[in-house]
Structures are given as C-alpha cells and as structure tokens.
Design a protein around this motif. Structure first.
Motif, PDB file in Angstrom:
ATOM      1  N   GLY A 213     -36.605  15.948 -11.878  1.00 33.56           N
ATOM      2  CA  GLY A 213     -35.557  15.092 -11.334  1.00 33.56           C
ATOM      3  C   GLY A 213     -35.770  13.639 -11.700  1.00 33.56           C
ATOM      4  O   GLY A 213     -34.822  12.925 -12.039  1.00 33.56           O
ATOM      5  N   LEU A 214     -37.013  13.173 -11.656  1.00 34.72           N
ATOM      6  CA  LEU A 214     -37.303  11.787 -12.027  1.00 34.72           C
ATOM      7  C   LEU A 214     -37.001  11.532 -13.496  1.00 34.72           C
ATOM      8  O   LEU A 214     -36.563  10.447 -13.874  1.00 34.72           O
ATOM      9  N   SER A 215     -37.223  12.537 -14.326  1.00 38.77           N
ATOM     10  CA  SER A 215     -37.020  12.347 -15.769  1.00 38.77           C
ATOM     11  C   SER A 215     -35.547  12.366 -16.154  1.00 38.77           C
ATOM     12  O   SER A 215     -35.180  11.866 -17.214  1.00 38.77           O
ATOM     13  N   GLN A 216     -34.688  12.925 -15.301  1.00 33.64           N
ATOM     14  CA  GLN A 216     -33.285  13.090 -15.657  1.00 33.64           C
ATOM     15  C   GLN A 216     -32.338  12.197 -14.866  1.00 33.64           C
ATOM     16  O   GLN A 216     -31.206  11.972 -15.267  1.00 33.64           O
ATOM     17  N   ALA A 217     -32.819  11.685 -13.734  1.00 34.95           N
ATOM     18  CA  ALA A 217     -31.925  10.896 -12.884  1.00 34.95           C
ATOM     19  C   ALA A 217     -31.692   9.514 -13.457  1.00 34.95           C
ATOM     20  O   ALA A 217     -32.570   8.931 -14.095  1.00 34.95           O
ATOM     21  N   ALA A 218     -30.507   9.001 -13.200  1.00 36.09           N
ATOM     22  CA  ALA A 218     -30.172   7.662 -13.690  1.00 36.09           C
ATOM     23  C   ALA A 218     -30.934   6.562 -12.963  1.00 36.09           C
ATOM     24  O   ALA A 218     -31.361   5.595 -13.585  1.00 36.09           O
ATOM     25  N   PRO A 219     -31.165   6.644 -11.633  1.00 36.44           N
ATOM     26  CA  PRO A 219     -31.898   5.563 -10.968  1.00 36.44           C
ATOM     27  C   PRO A 219     -33.316   5.437 -11.509  1.00 36.44           C
ATOM     28  O   PRO A 219     -33.889   6.386 -12.036  1.00 36.44           O
ATOM     29  N   THR A 220     -33.864   4.278 -11.364  1.00 40.78           N
ATOM     30  CA  THR A 220     -35.202   4.028 -11.867  1.00 40.78           C
ATOM     31  C   THR A 220     -36.244   4.692 -10.985  1.00 40.78           C
ATOM     32  O   THR A 220     -35.947   5.144  -9.878  1.00 40.78           O
ATOM     33  N   LEU A 221     -37.453   4.738 -11.476  1.00 40.50           N
ATOM     34  CA  LEU A 221     -38.557   5.301 -10.716  1.00 40.50           C
ATOM     35  C   LEU A 221     -38.711   4.602  -9.366  1.00 40.50           C
ATOM     36  O   LEU A 221     -38.966   5.243  -8.344  1.00 40.50           O
ATOM     37  N   SER A 222     -38.536   3.310  -9.342  1.00 38.72           N
ATOM     38  CA  SER A 222     -38.723   2.553  -8.103  1.00 38.72           C
ATOM     39  C   SER A 222     -37.658   2.877  -7.061  1.00 38.72           C
ATOM     40  O   SER A 222     -37.861   2.639  -5.874  1.00 38.72           O
ATOM     41  N   THR A 223     -36.530   3.435  -7.488  1.00 42.36           N
ATOM     42  CA  THR A 223     -35.510   3.845  -6.525  1.00 42.36           C
ATOM     43  C   THR A 223     -36.030   4.978  -5.651  1.00 42.36           C
ATOM     44  O   THR A 223     -35.783   5.019  -4.444  1.00 42.36           O
ATOM     45  N   HIS A 224     -36.733   5.896  -6.289  1.00 40.94           N
ATOM     46  CA  HIS A 224     -37.286   7.040  -5.558  1.00 40.94           C
ATOM     47  C   HIS A 224     -38.588   6.684  -4.860  1.00 40.94           C
ATOM     48  O   HIS A 224     -38.866   7.183  -3.770  1.00 40.94           O
ATOM     49  N   TYR A 225     -39.388   5.833  -5.505  1.00 38.80           N
ATOM     50  CA  TYR A 225     -40.689   5.455  -4.963  1.00 38.80           C
ATOM     51  C   TYR A 225     -40.815   3.937  -5.036  1.00 38.80           C
ATOM     52  O   TYR A 225     -41.229   3.385  -6.057  1.00 38.80           O
ATOM     53  N   PRO A 226     -40.425   3.254  -3.973  1.00 33.42           N
ATOM     54  CA  PRO A 226     -40.444   1.790  -3.989  1.00 33.42           C
ATOM     55  C   PRO A 226     -41.811   1.235  -4.382  1.00 33.42           C
ATOM     56  O   PRO A 226     -42.852   1.706  -3.923  1.00 33.42           O
ATOM     57  N   ASP A 256     -39.932  14.539 -22.134  1.00 34.95           N
ATOM     58  CA  ASP A 256     -40.615  15.144 -23.282  1.00 34.95           C
ATOM     59  C   ASP A 256     -41.943  15.760 -22.864  1.00 34.95           C
ATOM     60  O   ASP A 256     -42.299  16.863 -23.306  1.00 34.95           O
ATOM     61  N   TYR A 257     -42.670  15.065 -22.007  1.00 35.52           N
ATOM     62  CA  TYR A 257     -43.959  15.575 -21.519  1.00 35.52           C
ATOM     63  C   TYR A 257     -43.774  16.929 -20.835  1.00 35.52           C
ATOM     64  O   TYR A 257     -44.545  17.874 -21.059  1.00 35.52           O
ATOM     65  N   LEU A 258     -42.741  17.043 -20.010  1.00 34.11           N
ATOM     66  CA  LEU A 258     -42.533  18.275 -19.257  1.00 34.11           C
ATOM     67  C   LEU A 258     -42.104  19.432 -20.157  1.00 34.11           C
ATOM     68  O   LEU A 258     -42.281  20.599 -19.788  1.00 34.11           O
ATOM     69  N   THR A 259     -41.539  19.139 -21.317  1.00 32.36           N
ATOM     70  CA  THR A 259     -41.219  20.225 -22.247  1.00 32.36           C
ATOM     71  C   THR A 259     -42.480  20.773 -22.917  1.00 32.36           C
ATOM     72  O   THR A 259     -42.491  21.903 -23.398  1.00 32.36           O
ATOM     73  N   ARG A 260     -43.543  19.971 -22.926  1.00 33.03           N
ATOM     74  CA  ARG A 260     -44.782  20.382 -23.607  1.00 33.03           C
ATOM     75  C   ARG A 260     -45.842  20.909 -22.656  1.00 33.03           C
ATOM     76  O   ARG A 260     -46.760  21.614 -23.081  1.00 33.03           O
ATOM     77  N   VAL A 261     -45.755  20.552 -21.386  1.00 33.80           N
ATOM     78  CA  VAL A 261     -46.787  20.933 -20.421  1.00 33.80           C
ATOM     79  C   VAL A 261     -46.158  21.839 -19.368  1.00 33.80           C
ATOM     80  O   VAL A 261     -45.223  21.434 -18.668  1.00 33.80           O
ATOM     81  N   ALA A 262     -46.675  23.041 -19.246  1.00 33.86           N
ATOM     82  CA  ALA A 262     -46.011  24.059 -18.431  1.00 33.86           C
ATOM     83  C   ALA A 262     -46.490  24.088 -16.984  1.00 33.86           C
ATOM     84  O   ALA A 262     -46.050  24.944 -16.209  1.00 33.86           O
ATOM     85  N   ALA A 263     -47.369  23.207 -16.595  1.00 29.90           N
ATOM     86  CA  ALA A 263     -47.903  23.232 -15.223  1.00 29.90           C
ATOM     87  C   ALA A 263     -46.782  23.084 -14.198  1.00 29.90           C
ATOM     88  O   ALA A 263     -45.708  22.546 -14.500  1.00 29.90           O
ATOM     89  N   GLN A 264     -47.077  23.511 -12.974  1.00 33.06           N
ATOM     90  CA  GLN A 264     -46.087  23.444 -11.896  1.00 33.06           C
ATOM     91  C   GLN A 264     -46.363  22.329 -10.894  1.00 33.06           C
ATOM     92  O   GLN A 264     -45.476  21.910 -10.168  1.00 33.06           O
ATOM     93  N   GLU A 265     -47.598  21.842 -10.853  1.00 32.00           N
ATOM     94  CA  GLU A 265     -47.979  20.787  -9.922  1.00 32.00           C
ATOM     95  C   GLU A 265     -48.664  19.667 -10.693  1.00 32.00           C
ATOM     96  O   GLU A 265     -49.477  19.931 -11.589  1.00 32.00           O
ATOM     97  N   PHE A 266     -48.362  18.422 -10.339  1.00 28.97           N
ATOM     98  CA  PHE A 266     -48.858  17.273 -11.088  1.00 28.97           C
ATOM     99  C   PHE A 266     -49.311  16.164 -10.148  1.00 28.97           C
ATOM    100  O   PHE A 266     -48.869  16.075  -8.994  1.00 28.97           O
ATOM    101  N   PHE A 267     -50.191  15.307 -10.677  1.00 27.00           N
ATOM    102  CA  PHE A 267     -50.509  14.033 -10.061  1.00 27.00           C
ATOM    103  C   PHE A 267     -49.896  12.930 -10.905  1.00 27.00           C
ATOM    104  O   PHE A 267     -49.940  12.993 -12.143  1.00 27.00           O
TER     105      PHE A 267
END
Length: 416
Positions: A213-226, A256-267
């Motif tokens: 969702g963060l990679s596709q949404a129009a708002p910036t990262l700071s919108t979701h996480y101030p 692009d990163y998520l297309t290459r890395v198949a993990a389900q949980e991230f930091f």
C-alpha cells in the motif's frame, strides 16, 4: 525440574561433537569445507545413528551456505532421541559446566559461545529445548544456565514457559528469558529512545500488504507515518547478514523491491547517513558483559551496508591500522559514550549482549541492532590482525569471570 545424570539424552556415539568454532575457523582460513562434508556423509553411511556426526555435518552445511540442507540434517540429529551435546572444556580441568538452552536453527539462532570460548575451562552443554515443554528432557548436571536461543516470534511461547520454569531454578541463570524479546528490532528501537547521545531510529514491523500500500498510494510516506520520509531501510523479519536489506529512496523503488523479495513480514527504519568526511563508513561490534563494554572489531568501507568480510579489511593495511588504533584507544570511546552504554545494558536487561553501531559525524552513538547471538571471535589471520586476540581475550575473561561471580554468589546464597 532439577538437574539429573544418566538420561537418554546423553551422548552415546563415538564421534566428538565440535560445535561451530572449528568449522568457522576453517572457513575463515579459506579451507574448502566440501571434502569434509563428503567425508562425513561417507561415515554416516556406515553409522546413521551417530547424532554427533549428524550435528557436526549440519554445521558444515551452514558454513557452505546450504541452509535448508543444514536444517534438515540437524532435524535428523535431533530425531535420534539425543537432545544434549557436550563440548568439553578446551583448557582442562573443567571449572564450570554451563548449560546452554538452545533451539534448532542455523548459526544465527543461538548464542555462538564456543567461538568466544575457544580456549576455556568451561564445559559447554548444548541442550536443545522442545517447543511445548522446553525442559521436559532430563537435565545434565551443571553450574549455571545461559538462555542461548535468539528471539523469534515462534519462540515467544517457549520463552514465556522458560521464564516460569527458570524463575526458581537451582542454578544461576544468565540472560533471563523475559529479556530475550528486547533484542527484536522494533522493541529494541523503542527501548533505546530518549537516551542522551544515543541514536537508534524507530523501527516498524509491517506486513507485505501494508508495504504494498505504501508503494502504490499517492500520499507520501509521512502521510501514513508522520515524521517519516525517504530514504528508508527495508529488510525481511528474521533476515541476517544483510540478506535482502536495502536502502529505499522512493515509493517506486519500494514497489520494485517487493517484486524481488517474497517475504511476508518486514522491518522498516529511517536511513541515517553516518558517512564521515573522508567518504568512508565505520561500523563496530561491541560486547557488553555484565554491563562492561569491550570492542570486538571495527569495519571500514566505502558502502553504507558494511559486513566485516566484505569491507576490504583483509586487503587494506591502512584500514587495519585504523582498526587497531580504535581498539587500542577504546577507553576514549567508552568515556564519550558512557551514559549510552550503561543505558543499553540497563534497558536491555541482558547480562551478555552485543551491538553493531557507529559514530555519526556529530558524535552520536548510532545503534543498528542489539543481540546476544552475534559472533565474537579471534579467528582472523594473526599475521594480518595481530592486535585482535588480546581484545577478544578481554571479552572471554570477562565472560568467564561473570560466570564465576554468579556461581559463587549462588553458592553463598544457598549456604553451601
């Protein structure tokens, strides 16, 4: 449960269990481990019930970066009833017997203590706990316990059970189970906030759908996480040694990163630029033993993602000279960061813990991670690194003295 002798978990095979240290030393010295693995396989064809040999082979496979094969072989070793493996004191006579509570896994799953204690009068007893009843097998006689297993979500219930079982244990316990979850990246980053002179960027644990969702949404990262902005660091939960760790500068790069890395949980965490004025990055590993800091190494690289083996330390005499000077003058570093170092010990709650970190250009102590499962050793070639063994010996001596203090205090308290 109390310690017992003569259990079916004791070693009954002729092969000596060796642990990690001998194979890590061979690998660092440049030896090809494949002929050794082949020899072990041939021996197992003659004696498939040799649990020690299966366990040694699994370690060799991890050294060959055959992780899944190593785990499968380890499962075979542990399926042979035996769940206890002994590495005798390498400097006899034995002074103490240290029971290490372990979990199955690769070399990053448990404290690799035998690498630090290559030459010691402490016997190491590897006890592989079972998930639902971790101490259900008979316990060998021992003088102290080290909770060696590293944190993982699947270990949380086991750690809770161990905390209850070890609360009134008849021997001293090092690294109490309730503190092991403090090494989880998001927990550690919360614990180490608001310490003068210390910087550890907040870390968030996010699932794949949230990152998508963060990679596709129009708002910036700071919108979701101030307060957040690119660049950020992304890595899968449970990854080690930089596996799939990347600096992400834009939402498109995250996609692009998520297309290459198949993990389900991230930091994810903020990227802190710790490059010095000369264009180089410097990362060090420090061990805290009962709160006392010791330098283990410092790596110097032109790239922000530093690992000692890829930093060019073996090829560059100038880098080794700088590392030697840093280690020799470590007392000045401790003086600069005394408050921060004391707080890491106090807030983590761990008797033995390491951290990887750096100094920022403005003099702050930057923490990348804290953990008790980091490798500390003095195995680098002595002709290139003559300054290292004395510093690692300080860590080893401090650890041995910590065990001695705990055993002595317990003996006095018990009135023995």
């Amino acid at each position: 449960m109390t310690p017992t002798d003569g259990s079916p978990t004791q070693e009954t095979t002729s092969t000596r269990f060796l642990g990690l240290a001998p194979y890590l030393r061979l690998s660092i010295d440049g030896h090809d481990l494949r002929p050794l693995a082949q020899e072990m396989l041939e021996q197992l064809a003659q004696n498939a019930s040799d649990a020690n040999l299966w366990m040694n082979l699994s370690t060799v496979m991890f050294g060959l970066e055959q992780r899944e094969m190593g785990l499968s072989i380890q499962d075979q070793a542990l399926s042979l009833i035996q769940r206890v493996f002994h590495r005798p004191a390498t400097r006899p006579p034995t002074r103490f017997r240290l029971l290490m509570i372990m979990v199955p896994g690769d070399i990053a799953a448990n404290t690799p203590l035998d690498c630090l204690l290559e030459n010691t009068d402490i016997e190491l007893i590897y006890y592989y706990a079972t998930p639902n009843a971790p101490l259900s097998q008979p316990i060998p006689e021992h003088d102290a316990v080290l909770v060696s297993l590293g944190y993982a979500l699947e270990h949380l219930q086991m750690l809770n059970t161990l905390q209850d079982e070890l609360a009134l244990w008849p021997r001293p316990v090092i690294n109490a189970p309730r503190f092991i979850p403090h090494t989880e990246r998001s927990v550690a980053s919360t614990l180490l906030q608001d310490i003068p002179g210390l910087l550890m960027p907040p870390t968030l644990a996010l699932d794949r759908a949230t990152l998508m969702g963060l990679s596709q949404a129009a708002p910036t990262l700071s919108t979701h996480y101030p307060g957040w902005s690119y660049p950020i660091i992304v890595r899968p939960v449970g990854s080690h040694a930089g596996r799939d760790l990347e600096k992400i500068d834009t939402a498109d790069a995250l996609s692009d990163y998520l297309t290459r890395v198949a993990a389900q949980e991230f930091f994810i965490s903020a990227f802190i630029d710790y490059q010095w004025a000369d264009g180089l990055y410097r990362k060090f590993r420090i061990a805290l033993v009962d709160g006392e800091p010791f330098i283990c190494h410092m790596a110097i690289s032109a790239h922000w993602m530093i690992h000692y083996l890829n930093a060019g330390m073996y090829d560059d005499a100038a880098k080794r000279t700088e590392e030697a000077a840093f280690m020799a003058n470590f007392g000045a570093f401790v003086a600069r960061h005394r408050t921060a170092l004391a707080e890491i010990h106090e807030r983590s709650g761990l008797d033995y813990v390491c951290f990887d970190g750096a100094e920022t250009p403005d003099g702050q102590l930057l923490i990348f991670e804290i953990d008790h499962v980091m490798v500390v050793h003095a195995m680098d070639p002595i002709d290139l690194f003559p300054y290292k063994p004395a510093h690692i010996q300080l860590v080893q001596t401090a650890f041995e003295q910590m065990v001695a203090r705990r055993v002595h205090a317990h003996t006095i308290a018990a009135g023995n």
